[in-house]
Write a protein that holds these residues in place. Structure first.
Motif, PDB file in Angstrom:
ATOM      1  N   ASP A 133      45.252  40.925  34.528  1.00  0.00           N
ATOM      2  CA  ASP A 133      44.822  39.983  33.635  1.00  0.00           C
ATOM      3  C   ASP A 133      43.665  39.444  34.033  1.00  0.00           C
ATOM      4  OD1 ASP A 133      44.625  38.196  31.757  1.00  0.00           O
ATOM      5  OD2 ASP A 133      46.554  37.372  31.783  1.00  0.00           O
ATOM      6  N   ARG A 134      42.257  40.031  33.588  1.00  0.00           N
ATOM      7  CA  ARG A 134      40.979  39.669  33.928  1.00  0.00           C
ATOM      8  C   ARG A 134      40.848  38.494  33.387  1.00  0.00           C
ATOM      9  NH1 ARG A 134      41.461  44.960  33.240  1.00  0.00           N
ATOM     10  NH2 ARG A 134      40.279  46.344  34.610  1.00  0.00           N
ATOM     11  N   GLY A 135      41.428  37.916  32.295  1.00  0.00           N
ATOM     12  CA  GLY A 135      41.108  36.691  31.425  1.00  0.00           C
ATOM     13  C   GLY A 135      41.597  35.633  32.412  1.00  0.00           C
ATOM     14  N   ALA A 136      42.936  35.776  32.991  1.00  0.00           N
ATOM     15  CA  ALA A 136      43.446  34.606  33.923  1.00  0.00           C
ATOM     16  C   ALA A 136      42.669  34.631  34.972  1.00  0.00           C
ATOM     17  CB  ALA A 136      44.925  35.359  34.149  1.00  0.00           C
ATOM     18  N   ILE A 137      42.126  35.796  35.371  1.00  0.00           N
ATOM     19  CA  ILE A 137      41.374  35.528  36.685  1.00  0.00           C
ATOM     20  C   ILE A 137      40.021  34.553  36.668  1.00  0.00           C
ATOM     21  CG2 ILE A 137      39.903  36.904  38.486  1.00  0.00           C
ATOM     22  CD1 ILE A 137      42.205  38.977  38.371  1.00  0.00           C
ATOM     23  N   ALA A 138      39.187  35.099  35.449  1.00  0.00           N
ATOM     24  CA  ALA A 138      38.306  34.432  35.032  1.00  0.00           C
ATOM     25  C   ALA A 138      38.429  32.994  34.895  1.00  0.00           C
ATOM     26  CB  ALA A 138      37.335  34.829  33.910  1.00  0.00           C
ATOM     27  N   HIS A 139      39.406  32.522  34.033  1.00  0.00           N
ATOM     28  CA  HIS A 139      39.992  31.215  33.746  1.00  0.00           C
ATOM     29  C   HIS A 139      40.644  30.294  34.792  1.00  0.00           C
ATOM     30  CE1 HIS A 139      40.539  27.697  30.980  1.00  0.00           C
ATOM     31  NE2 HIS A 139      42.037  27.939  31.433  1.00  0.00           N
ATOM     32  N   LYS A 140      41.591  30.995  35.591  1.00  0.00           N
ATOM     33  CA  LYS A 140      42.253  30.111  36.387  1.00  0.00           C
ATOM     34  C   LYS A 140      41.702  29.919  37.738  1.00  0.00           C
ATOM     35  CE  LYS A 140      46.550  30.987  36.717  1.00  0.00           C
ATOM     36  NZ  LYS A 140      48.018  31.752  36.731  1.00  0.00           N
ATOM     37  N   VAL A 141      41.094  30.959  38.254  1.00  0.00           N
ATOM     38  CA  VAL A 141      40.306  31.026  39.435  1.00  0.00           C
ATOM     39  C   VAL A 141      39.020  30.554  39.438  1.00  0.00           C
ATOM     40  CG1 VAL A 141      40.043  32.455  41.589  1.00  0.00           C
ATOM     41  CG2 VAL A 141      41.864  32.684  40.226  1.00  0.00           C
ATOM     42  N   TYR A 142      38.199  31.044  38.429  1.00  0.00           N
ATOM     43  CA  TYR A 142      36.724  30.964  38.520  1.00  0.00           C
ATOM     44  C   TYR A 142      36.230  29.909  37.306  1.00  0.00           C
ATOM     45  CZ  TYR A 142      36.358  34.857  41.565  1.00  0.00           C
ATOM     46  OH  TYR A 142      36.358  35.687  42.716  1.00  0.00           O
ATOM     47  N   LYS A 143      37.337  29.287  36.713  1.00  0.00           N
ATOM     48  CA  LYS A 143      37.094  28.203  35.785  1.00  0.00           C
ATOM     49  C   LYS A 143      36.035  28.619  34.576  1.00  0.00           C
ATOM     50  CE  LYS A 143      39.573  25.919  38.706  1.00  0.00           C
ATOM     51  NZ  LYS A 143      39.041  24.973  39.307  1.00  0.00           N
ATOM     52  N   ASP A 144      35.706  29.840  34.358  1.00  0.00           N
ATOM     53  CA  ASP A 144      34.974  30.395  33.199  1.00  0.00           C
ATOM     54  C   ASP A 144      33.555  30.202  33.586  1.00  0.00           C
ATOM     55  OD1 ASP A 144      37.264  30.770  31.504  1.00  0.00           O
ATOM     56  OD2 ASP A 144      37.176  28.839  31.136  1.00  0.00           O
ATOM     57  N   THR A 145      33.181  30.612  35.024  1.00  0.00           N
ATOM     58  CA  THR A 145      31.891  30.902  35.373  1.00  0.00           C
ATOM     59  C   THR A 145      31.561  32.205  35.518  1.00  0.00           C
ATOM     60  OG1 THR A 145      32.680  30.282  37.887  1.00  0.00           O
ATOM     61  CG2 THR A 145      32.111  28.496  36.794  1.00  0.00           C
ATOM     62  N   VAL A 146      32.926  33.065  35.460  1.00  0.00           N
ATOM     63  CA  VAL A 146      32.459  34.554  35.298  1.00  0.00           C
ATOM     64  C   VAL A 146      33.105  35.029  34.035  1.00  0.00           C
ATOM     65  CG1 VAL A 146      32.641  34.609  37.782  1.00  0.00           C
ATOM     66  CG2 VAL A 146      34.620  35.063  36.759  1.00  0.00           C
ATOM     67  N   ASP A 147      32.733  36.261  33.966  1.00  0.00           N
ATOM     68  CA  ASP A 147      33.336  36.833  32.612  1.00  0.00           C
ATOM     69  C   ASP A 147      34.096  38.103  32.867  1.00  0.00           C
ATOM     70  OD1 ASP A 147      31.763  35.061  30.777  1.00  0.00           O
ATOM     71  OD2 ASP A 147      29.974  36.068  31.204  1.00  0.00           O
ATOM     72  N   PRO A 148      35.422  38.524  32.126  1.00  0.00           N
ATOM     73  CA  PRO A 148      36.307  39.646  32.476  1.00  0.00           C
ATOM     74  C   PRO A 148      35.403  40.796  32.514  1.00  0.00           C
ATOM     75  CG  PRO A 148      37.415  38.099  30.858  1.00  0.00           C
ATOM     76  CD  PRO A 148      35.909  37.402  31.055  1.00  0.00           C
ATOM     77  N   LEU A 149      35.550  41.726  33.073  1.00  0.00           N
ATOM     78  CA  LEU A 149      34.770  43.233  32.949  1.00  0.00           C
ATOM     79  C   LEU A 149      35.675  44.231  32.885  1.00  0.00           C
ATOM     80  CD1 LEU A 149      31.813  44.246  33.298  1.00  0.00           C
ATOM     81  CD2 LEU A 149      32.395  44.412  35.749  1.00  0.00           C
ATOM     82  N   TYR A 150      35.342  45.150  31.839  1.00  0.00           N
ATOM     83  CA  TYR A 150      36.328  46.323  31.439  1.00  0.00           C
ATOM     84  C   TYR A 150      35.428  47.609  31.768  1.00  0.00           C
ATOM     85  CZ  TYR A 150      39.047  42.563  29.269  1.00  0.00           C
ATOM     86  OH  TYR A 150      39.743  41.485  29.086  1.00  0.00           O
TER      87      TYR A 150
END
Length: 525
Positions: free
Chosen positions: A305-322
Motif C-alpha cells: 500500500d504505497r499510499g499508506a507509506i507516503a501518508h503514515k511514514v513520510y507525512k505526504d512529503t513523498v508521492d506514491p510511485l507506480y
C-alpha cells in the motif's frame, strides 16, 4: 535538442517555493567574507575515487572534479565545462568528439590533457569496481586521445544519451599521476580541477572546500569556501541548522522535520519545496529460493500500500510511485497501478495459490540504517506490517550501515532489499538501463533481453527524446510483468537554509546535485 523543458522547469521549481519565514532564497546579494558556507547532508561519500562510486559521493565530486560536460545554471542539456566544445561527428550518434579548453590544469598544477581524460574513463572500465559506475559506459567501445586537446569516443552502438553520461560526476577527470590505472586510490589527498580544492576531509564528518585558482570552466563561484558536514540523521542536522552551526541542509531532511519547518519554522529560517525525481524501490534477488518466484513477487506487489507509506511514514512529503520511471519524465507510466489496482489480499492469495504456495512465505528484507532518510526503518516496519497482516508472508527485517550494506547487496547476500535512486541524468533511460542486464548498479543480475537487446538500443538511437515514449513504455511494462523491482515512492526536493543565504534555488543541477558555488550570503535586502 533533447525535449526535457517541462521536466527541467519542474526541477527548477524551486520556483514553487515555500518560505517558512525570513528572506527568500531568490533574493540577490553579494558574496561576503563572513566565513565559509556550511552545508549539512546525510549523504556522506563512500569513496573519494570517482571510479569506485555510483552513489551520493557524486555530490562532492561535482564540486572538486570536472567533467567534459556539465550543467550551467539554467541549462536544459549538458554544456562544455572542461571541454571547449563537444559534438557527435556522425549522423548515427556513434562518434563523439570533444576539444578541451586550452591551458587546463589540476589544482596542484599538473596538466589536464586529453591523455588524462582517456585515463579517467578507461580506468573506470578496467577497475570495474562492484559499486562503481562502469555500467554507465555500456555503449562505449574505446577512447582515443588526439594530441593534448582532442578526445574521441567511439561507441559500439548509437547512443544519443552519451553526452548525459559524460556529464555525470562518475566521469570526473582525474590526474594519471595520482590515480592508478588498475586499482582504486586510497587516502584523502585529492587534486581535481573543479571550482574547489578539497582542503581537508574527515570521513563521515566533514569536507572543507576552498576556491581553486586553476579552475577553468563555466562556474562562477559566489563564495570562497564551503564546508560540508555529514550527519547521521535529519534531527541532528536540523538542530545544527537551528543552532546556526550550519547554513543550509540538503539530502536527508526527515518528514517530521520538514513538517515542523513548514508549520512552525522560526523567524530566521526558510524552506524550499521543489519537484524531485528521486525514487525508492524494492529489489528481489533471483538467487533466493522464494524471491526468485514470480508469484511471490507479484503477491508482494499486490499487497503493498504505497499510499499508506507516503501518508503514515513520510507525512505526504513523498508521492506514491507506480513505475520505475518517475513523474515528470517523458514516458512515465503507471503500470503497477494499471495491472494491480488497489492493494488486495484476496488477489495476492489467488496468485500464490495458483503457484501452489499455500503457507506463509518467509522473506528477509534488508535496508540501510544511514542513507535515504530517517524514515527508512519506519517504512520497512510498515511493509512488514502490511505483508504479515495479509497472513501470506512472514517477514524478517535486517539492516546495516551504508558502506557494509553496499558490499552485501553487491555480493548477492540479500533476498529482498531497499534502494533509493537519484538520477544520473534527467532521462527515462536512466531509470531503466542501470537496473537491467547481467551487470548493473544493483549487483543483482536481471537479463531482460528484450529491454537490453532491443528497446534501449532503439531508444538511444533517437536524438529527439520525445520520440522514445513507446520504447520506454514497453520497457516499463516488461518490468511490471517481471516484478523484479517494485517502485514505492517518488520524492520531492527540500532545502532548508538560514535567511542570510542566497542561491539555493539555482544550486541544483538537473540531476538535483548541489552546485555549492552558487551559494552566497546576502549583505543587504
Amino acid at each position: 535538442m533533447f525535449n526535457r523543458n517541462r521536466f527541467l522547469r519542474r526541477v527548477a521549481a524551486i520556483a514553487s517555493i515555500s518560505l517558512v519565514a525570513g528572506c527568500s532564497l531568490l533574493s540577490d546579494g553579494d558574496a561576503d567574507s563572513q566565513g565559509p558556507i556550511v552545508v549539512g547532508t546525510t549523504s556522506a561519500p563512500s569513496t573519494l575515487d570517482p571510479a569506485g562510486a555510483w552513489d551520493g559521493s557524486w555530490e562532492l565530486y561535482r564540486n572538486i572534479f570536472q567533467t567534459l560536460l556539465a550543467y550551467p545554471n539554467g541549462a536544459t542539456t549538458p554544456q562544455p565545462d572542461a571541454a571547449e566544445s563537444c559534438s557527435f561527428t556522425d549522423s548515427s550518434s556513434r562518434t563523439y568528439r570533444c576539444k578541451l579548453r586550452a591551458g587546463m590544469k589540476f589544482a596542484d598544477g599538473d596538466p589536464l590533457n586529453a591523455g588524462a581524460v582517456k585515463h579517467s574513463i578507461d580506468r573506470i572500465r578496467r577497475i570495474d569496481a562492484p559499486s562503481g559506475p562502469a555500467g554507465l559506459l555500456g555503449s562505449l567501445d574505446r577512447v582515443q586521445a588526439l594530441g593534448d586537446r582532442e578526445v574521441v569516443f567511439h561507441l559500439n552502438q548509437p547512443d544519443a544519451t552519451f553526452p548525459f553520461v559524460l556529464a555525470t560526476p562518475a566521469m570526473s577527470i582525474v590526474d594519471p599521476d595520482d590515480y592508478p590505472a588498475a586499482s582504486l586510490r586510497k587516502g584523502t589527498d585529492v587534486h581535481g580541477s573543479g571550482p574547489y580544492k578539497l582542503q581537508s576531509y574527515e570521513e563521515d564528518k566533514q569536507a572543507v572546500l576552498v576556491g581553486n585558482g586553476n579552475y577553468k570552466g563555466f562556474a562562477e563561484r559566489q563564495n570562497d569556501q564551503v564546508t560540508i558536514r555529514y550527519f547521521q540523521d535529519s534531527s541532528s542536522m536540523v538542530k545544527a541548522l537551528r543552532d546556526k552551526q550550519i547554513d543550509v541542509t540538503y539530502r536527508g531532511l526527515g518528514a517530521d522535520d520538514i513538517l515542523a519547518l513548514q508549520q512552525h519554522g522560526t523567524n530566521d529560517l526558510q524552506l524550499v519545496d521543489g519537484a524531485g525525481t528521486d525514487i525508492s524501490y524494492l529489489v528481489f534477488n533471483p538467487k533466493d529460493p522464494w524471491a526468485k518466484q514470480p508469484a511471490v513477487r507479484k503477491a508482494v506487489a499486490q499487497i503493498v500500500d504505497r499510499g499508506a507509506i507516503a501518508h503514515k511514514v513520510y507525512k505526504d512529503t513523498v508521492d506514491p510511485l507506480y513505475s520505475m520511471v518517475p513523474k515528470g519524465l517523458t514516458g512515465h507510466a503507471t503500470g503497477f497501478f494499471d495491472d494491480y489496482g488497489d492493494p488486495s489480499v484476496a488477489k495476492a492469495r489467488k496468485v500464490l495459490a495458483e503457484a501452489g504456495i499455500t503457507r506463509p512465505v518467509p522473506l528477509t528484507f534488508w535496508y540501510t540504517t544511514d542513507r535515504y532518510g530517517s524514515e527508512t526503518a519506519l517504512m520497512f516496519r510498515e511493509l512488514k506490517r502490511q505483508l504479515e497482516d495479509s497472513g501470506l508472508f512472514s517477514i524478517t527485517l535486517k539492516s546495516r550501515p551504508w558502506k557494509t550494506y553496499v558490499v552485501g547487496y553487491q555480493k548477492g547476500e540479500y533476498p529482498v532489499f531497499g534502494r533509493g535512486w537519484f538520477p544520473d541524468f534527467p532521462d527515462a533511460d536512466n531509470f531503466i538501463a542501470p537496473f537491467v542486464g547481467e551487470h548493473n548498479a544493483l549487483g543483482t543480475p536481471y537479463p531482460a533481453k528484450e529491454i537490453t537487446g532491443r528497446l534501449l538500443p532503439h531508444s538511444r538511437a533517437e536524438s529527439d527524446r520525445a520520440e522514445t515514449v513507446r520504447d520506454v513504455e514497453q520497457a516499463q511494462q516488461i518490468m511490471v510483468n517481471d516484478a523484479r523491482l517494485i517502485p514505492l515512492w517518488q520524492g520531492r526536493q527540500f532545502v532548508a537554509a538560514s535567511d542570510d543565504v542566497s542561491g539555493g534555488e539555482q544550486a541544483l543541477d538537473p540531476s538535483t546535485i548541489m552546485m555549492m558555488w552558487m551559494l552566497h550570503r546576502k549583505t543587504s535586502w
